[in-house]
Design a protein around this motif. Structure first.
Motif, PDB file in Angstrom:
ATOM      1  N   ILE A  62      54.773 -77.560  42.303  1.00 35.06           N
ATOM      2  CA  ILE A  62      53.969 -78.777  42.479  1.00 35.06           C
ATOM      3  C   ILE A  62      53.609 -78.952  43.947  1.00 35.06           C
ATOM      4  CG2 ILE A  62      53.963 -81.299  42.292  1.00 35.06           C
ATOM      5  CD1 ILE A  62      55.872 -81.075  39.971  1.00 35.06           C
ATOM      6  N   THR A  63      54.599 -78.757  44.792  1.00 33.17           N
ATOM      7  CA  THR A  63      54.397 -78.955  46.221  1.00 33.17           C
ATOM      8  C   THR A  63      53.344 -78.009  46.768  1.00 33.17           C
ATOM      9  OG1 THR A  63      56.745 -79.509  46.383  1.00 33.17           O
ATOM     10  CG2 THR A  63      55.577 -79.123  48.433  1.00 33.17           C
ATOM     11  N   PHE A  64      53.388 -76.755  46.324  1.00 33.76           N
ATOM     12  CA  PHE A  64      52.425 -75.774  46.836  1.00 33.76           C
ATOM     13  C   PHE A  64      51.007 -76.121  46.405  1.00 33.76           C
ATOM     14  CE2 PHE A  64      49.964 -71.869  46.780  1.00 33.76           C
ATOM     15  CZ  PHE A  64      50.245 -71.336  48.031  1.00 33.76           C
ATOM     16  N   VAL A  65      50.827 -76.437  45.138  1.00 31.60           N
ATOM     17  CA  VAL A  65      49.482 -76.733  44.611  1.00 31.60           C
ATOM     18  C   VAL A  65      48.878 -77.938  45.331  1.00 31.60           C
ATOM     19  CG1 VAL A  65      48.180 -77.477  42.593  1.00 31.60           C
ATOM     20  CG2 VAL A  65      49.928 -75.696  42.363  1.00 31.60           C
ATOM     21  N   PHE A  66      49.626 -79.026  45.393  1.00 33.32           N
ATOM     22  CA  PHE A  66      49.103 -80.216  46.045  1.00 33.32           C
ATOM     23  C   PHE A  66      49.122 -80.081  47.568  1.00 33.32           C
ATOM     24  CE2 PHE A  66      50.195 -82.450  41.971  1.00 33.32           C
ATOM     25  CZ  PHE A  66      48.893 -82.813  41.662  1.00 33.32           C
ATOM     26  N   GLY A  67      49.990 -79.223  48.091  1.00 34.12           N
ATOM     27  CA  GLY A  67      50.002 -78.994  49.530  1.00 34.12           C
ATOM     28  C   GLY A  67      48.688 -78.411  50.017  1.00 34.12           C
ATOM     29  N   LEU A  68      48.032 -77.607  49.177  1.00 29.81           N
ATOM     30  CA  LEU A  68      46.707 -77.080  49.521  1.00 29.81           C
ATOM     31  C   LEU A  68      45.717 -78.221  49.731  1.00 29.81           C
ATOM     32  CD1 LEU A  68      46.519 -74.126  46.962  1.00 29.81           C
ATOM     33  CD2 LEU A  68      46.895 -73.934  49.433  1.00 29.81           C
ATOM     34  N   ILE A  69      45.810 -79.236  48.877  1.00 29.91           N
ATOM     35  CA  ILE A  69      44.918 -80.396  48.993  1.00 29.91           C
ATOM     36  C   ILE A  69      45.243 -81.196  50.262  1.00 29.91           C
ATOM     37  CG2 ILE A  69      44.138 -82.509  47.873  1.00 29.91           C
ATOM     38  CD1 ILE A  69      43.312 -79.960  46.428  1.00 29.91           C
ATOM     39  N   HIS A  70      46.526 -81.418  50.502  1.00 29.06           N
ATOM     40  CA  HIS A  70      46.921 -82.183  51.690  1.00 29.06           C
ATOM     41  C   HIS A  70      46.487 -81.462  52.968  1.00 29.06           C
ATOM     42  CE1 HIS A  70      49.647 -85.463  50.152  1.00 29.06           C
ATOM     43  NE2 HIS A  70      49.445 -84.749  49.052  1.00 29.06           N
ATOM     44  N   GLY A  71      46.491 -80.133  52.953  1.00 30.47           N
ATOM     45  CA  GLY A  71      46.033 -79.381  54.122  1.00 30.47           C
ATOM     46  C   GLY A  71      44.580 -79.661  54.442  1.00 30.47           C
ATOM     47  N   MET A  72      43.746 -79.840  53.398  1.00 36.12           N
ATOM     48  CA  MET A  72      42.343 -80.200  53.625  1.00 36.12           C
ATOM     49  C   MET A  72      42.232 -81.589  54.238  1.00 36.12           C
ATOM     50  SD  MET A  72      40.579 -78.732  50.134  1.00 36.12           S
ATOM     51  CE  MET A  72      40.838 -77.024  49.623  1.00 36.12           C
ATOM     52  N   GLY A  73      43.151 -82.484  53.831  1.00 34.19           N
ATOM     53  CA  GLY A  73      43.178 -83.803  54.440  1.00 34.19           C
ATOM     54  C   GLY A  73      43.559 -83.732  55.905  1.00 34.19           C
ATOM     55  N   PHE A  74      44.551 -82.882  56.232  1.00 29.92           N
ATOM     56  CA  PHE A  74      44.929 -82.686  57.630  1.00 29.92           C
ATOM     57  C   PHE A  74      43.748 -82.142  58.430  1.00 29.92           C
ATOM     58  CE2 PHE A  74      49.494 -81.880  56.074  1.00 29.92           C
ATOM     59  CZ  PHE A  74      49.862 -83.195  56.301  1.00 29.92           C
ATOM     60  N   ALA A  75      42.996 -81.212  57.829  1.00 29.97           N
ATOM     61  CA  ALA A  75      41.851 -80.618  58.527  1.00 29.97           C
ATOM     62  C   ALA A  75      40.790 -81.668  58.810  1.00 29.97           C
ATOM     63  CB  ALA A  75      41.261 -79.481  57.689  1.00 29.97           C
ATOM     64  N   GLY A  76      40.616 -82.614  57.872  1.00 26.47           N
ATOM     65  CA  GLY A  76      39.664 -83.690  58.103  1.00 26.47           C
ATOM     66  C   GLY A  76      40.056 -84.538  59.297  1.00 26.47           C
ATOM     67  N   ALA A  77      41.352 -84.826  59.409  1.00 26.88           N
ATOM     68  CA  ALA A  77      41.843 -85.608  60.545  1.00 26.88           C
ATOM     69  C   ALA A  77      41.654 -84.834  61.846  1.00 26.88           C
ATOM     70  CB  ALA A  77      43.316 -85.946  60.347  1.00 26.88           C
ATOM     71  N   LEU A  78      41.917 -83.538  61.820  1.00 23.93           N
ATOM     72  CA  LEU A  78      41.772 -82.713  63.018  1.00 23.93           C
ATOM     73  C   LEU A  78      40.319 -82.684  63.483  1.00 23.93           C
ATOM     74  CD1 LEU A  78      42.969 -80.778  65.096  1.00 23.93           C
ATOM     75  CD2 LEU A  78      42.713 -78.926  63.431  1.00 23.93           C
ATOM     76  N   SER A  79      39.387 -82.579  62.536  1.00 26.81           N
ATOM     77  CA  SER A  79      37.972 -82.540  62.905  1.00 26.81           C
ATOM     78  C   SER A  79      37.519 -83.864  63.507  1.00 26.81           C
ATOM     79  CB  SER A  79      37.113 -82.210  61.677  1.00 26.81           C
ATOM     80  OG  SER A  79      37.190 -83.250  60.707  1.00 26.81           O
ATOM     81  N   GLU A  80      38.123 -84.986  63.070  1.00 27.98           N
ATOM     82  CA  GLU A  80      37.765 -86.287  63.631  1.00 27.98           C
ATOM     83  C   GLU A  80      38.248 -86.415  65.074  1.00 27.98           C
ATOM     84  OE1 GLU A  80      39.604 -88.808  60.733  1.00 27.98           O
ATOM     85  OE2 GLU A  80      37.738 -89.128  59.635  1.00 27.98           O
ATOM     86  N   PHE A  81      39.400 -85.819  65.390  1.00 26.03           N
ATOM     87  CA  PHE A  81      39.879 -85.839  66.770  1.00 26.03           C
ATOM     88  C   PHE A  81      38.980 -84.985  67.660  1.00 26.03           C
ATOM     89  CE2 PHE A  81      44.283 -86.518  64.851  1.00 26.03           C
ATOM     90  CZ  PHE A  81      44.205 -87.888  65.017  1.00 26.03           C
ATOM     91  N   GLY A  82      38.509 -83.890  67.121  1.00 25.53           N
ATOM     92  CA  GLY A  82      37.593 -83.042  67.854  1.00 25.53           C
ATOM     93  C   GLY A  82      38.286 -82.016  68.738  1.00 25.53           C
ATOM     94  N   PHE A  83      37.682 -80.817  68.826  1.00 19.61           N
ATOM     95  CA  PHE A  83      38.191 -79.781  69.725  1.00 19.61           C
ATOM     96  C   PHE A  83      37.049 -78.837  70.047  1.00 19.61           C
ATOM     97  CE2 PHE A  83      39.324 -78.769  65.322  1.00 19.61           C
ATOM     98  CZ  PHE A  83      38.648 -77.581  65.124  1.00 19.61           C
ATOM     99  N   THR A  84      37.114 -78.204  71.197  1.00 18.96           N
ATOM    100  CA  THR A  84      36.059 -77.297  71.611  1.00 18.96           C
ATOM    101  C   THR A  84      36.275 -75.918  70.998  1.00 18.96           C
ATOM    102  OG1 THR A  84      37.263 -76.581  73.577  1.00 18.96           O
ATOM    103  CG2 THR A  84      35.832 -78.508  73.812  1.00 18.96           C
ATOM    104  N   GLU A  85      35.206 -75.146  70.942  1.00 19.94           N
ATOM    105  CA  GLU A  85      35.290 -73.802  70.373  1.00 19.94           C
ATOM    106  C   GLU A  85      36.205 -72.911  71.213  1.00 19.94           C
ATOM    107  OE1 GLU A  85      32.212 -70.163  69.275  1.00 19.94           O
ATOM    108  OE2 GLU A  85      31.516 -72.248  69.253  1.00 19.94           O
TER     109      GLU A  85
END
Length: 375
Positions: free
Chosen positions: A290-313
């Protein structure tokens, strides 16, 4: 003793959720252009800001957008007195843009303000050698306040974390110098910050941990006697979550996996509700699956937060690695809080019969509310 264990668990959960205010953070991004002009953006936690600037003009306890807009002069004075840029001994006079906006980042509402240093010979930031800045905002509102400052100078990004100890000392940025380590550390802090204020991520792990001290036998929950078994099951769950969210966080942030829409937040809330149902009516015994399957989804949520903070190439890989490491450190911190209590709970008949079910139901109500709110 039995009731005390449940109370301790509730206190631990409340402590984690209250860290959102204690981890008060300001985000500042600025670019020094070749012509000497300085342009940037400032994001301030609105709840902290109203503690130091009179935004609620009628003092009725309800802050309106009209009141925020009417406080433009007060905001201008507060920000320009607490945020200063210099080249050598020359101060770059900042001017705030009159257009204000609110932005929601990880369940925290920020007031977003743009600023610039006009192209006048007496105020522009032209010069060679060093660009320095001073920051002293919001420390009186939140004792553990920090600012993450990102400066782009001559195509080089410099990232710093400012706290109350170094806020009043100028931090010099050597023009054209590398700042890879400071960038990495800044994104570690952002990862810790995100997991500790992300109550949905906390509740997802929390609902999985609720049953770790028990096993099902003939339709009943029974206590697990071995601490080693509980710790092993905990490590399996955390490892599964780490591997899963690392895959999608890194893949999405690096552009390998396409960015998903707002439905990700709905699925994250639904993952909590699924765990609650599985606690009350066990269907899936392999919790690490269960953790692995839903962890994939939570990782996309983390990525959304990271993109909002912003970082250079330039620092993309370092930013992703640092953020991911910060998330892991935040999880370890949560385990340090929860695991000792769970080991105590394995001896509690009250928790086995009522406590776990009651906590699951309460979390289920929160998950349903989030699903409806985010739909």
């Amino acid at each position: 003793m039995n009731q005390r264990c449940v109370v301790l668990l509730l206190v631990a959960l409340f402590t984690c959720s209250s860290l959102a205010h204690e981890l008060s953070t300001t985000f500042i991004s600025a670019e020094l252009r070749d012509d000497g002009s300085l342009d940037g953006q400032l994001k301030l936690d609105i709840l902290d800001l109203k503690e130091v600037v009179t935004l609620d003009a009628n003092a009725n306890g309800e802050l309106t957008w009209g009141e925020i807009e009417a406080s433009g002069d007060a905001l201008q004075n507060y920000v320009t007195n607490g945020l200063r840029f210099y080249t050598g001994t020359q101060q770059c006079i900042l001017k705030l843009n009159n257009q204000l906006e609110l932005q929601e980042l990880n369940a925290v509402t920020y007031l977003v303000m743009s600023f610039s240093s006009p192209l006048y010979s007496s105020s522009k930031c032209a010069g060679k050698g060093q660009l320095s800045f001073e920051y002293s905002l919001l420390f009186e509102a939140a004792a553990n306040h920090k600012a993450i400052v990102s400066l782009l100078v001559a195509s080089e990004e410099h990232v710093f974390i400012i706290d109350n100890e170094n806020s009043r000392n100028s931090i010099n940025v050597e023009l054209n110098s590398s700042s890879s380590w400071s960038t990495f550390w800044a994104f570690i802090y952002q990862g810790i910050f995100h997991i500790l204020i992300g109550l949905d991520h906390i509740l997802f792990l929390f609902t999985l941990l609720l049953t770790l001290c028990f096993y099902r036998h003939l339709g009943e929950w029974r206590s697990v006697e071995s601490k080693k078994v509980i710790i092993k099951k905990t490590l399996l769950i955390v490892t599964s979550f780490t591997i899963a969210h690392s895959i999608t966080l890194s893949g999405t942030a690096l552009g390998i996996i396409p960015v998903m829409g707002s439905w990700i937040e709905v699925v994250i809330a639904a993952s909590i509700l699924f765990n609650v149902i599985n606690n009350l009516f066990p269907m899936v015994k392999n919790l690490s699956l269960i953790t692995f399957v839903f962890g994939l989804i939570h990782g996309m949520g983390f990525a959304g937060a990271l993109s909002e903070f912003g970082f250079t190439e330039e620092h993309q890989l370092l930013s992703v690695l640092g953020f991911n490491l910060g998330v892991e450190l935040g999880q370890i911190g949560l385990l340090v809080i929860f695991l000792p209590i769970l080991l105590l709970l394995r001896e509690s008949n009250f928790y086995r019969r009522y406590g776990m079910q009651l906590l699951s139901l309460l979390i289920g109500v929160v998950a349903i509310y989030w699903i409806l709110e985010r739909w």
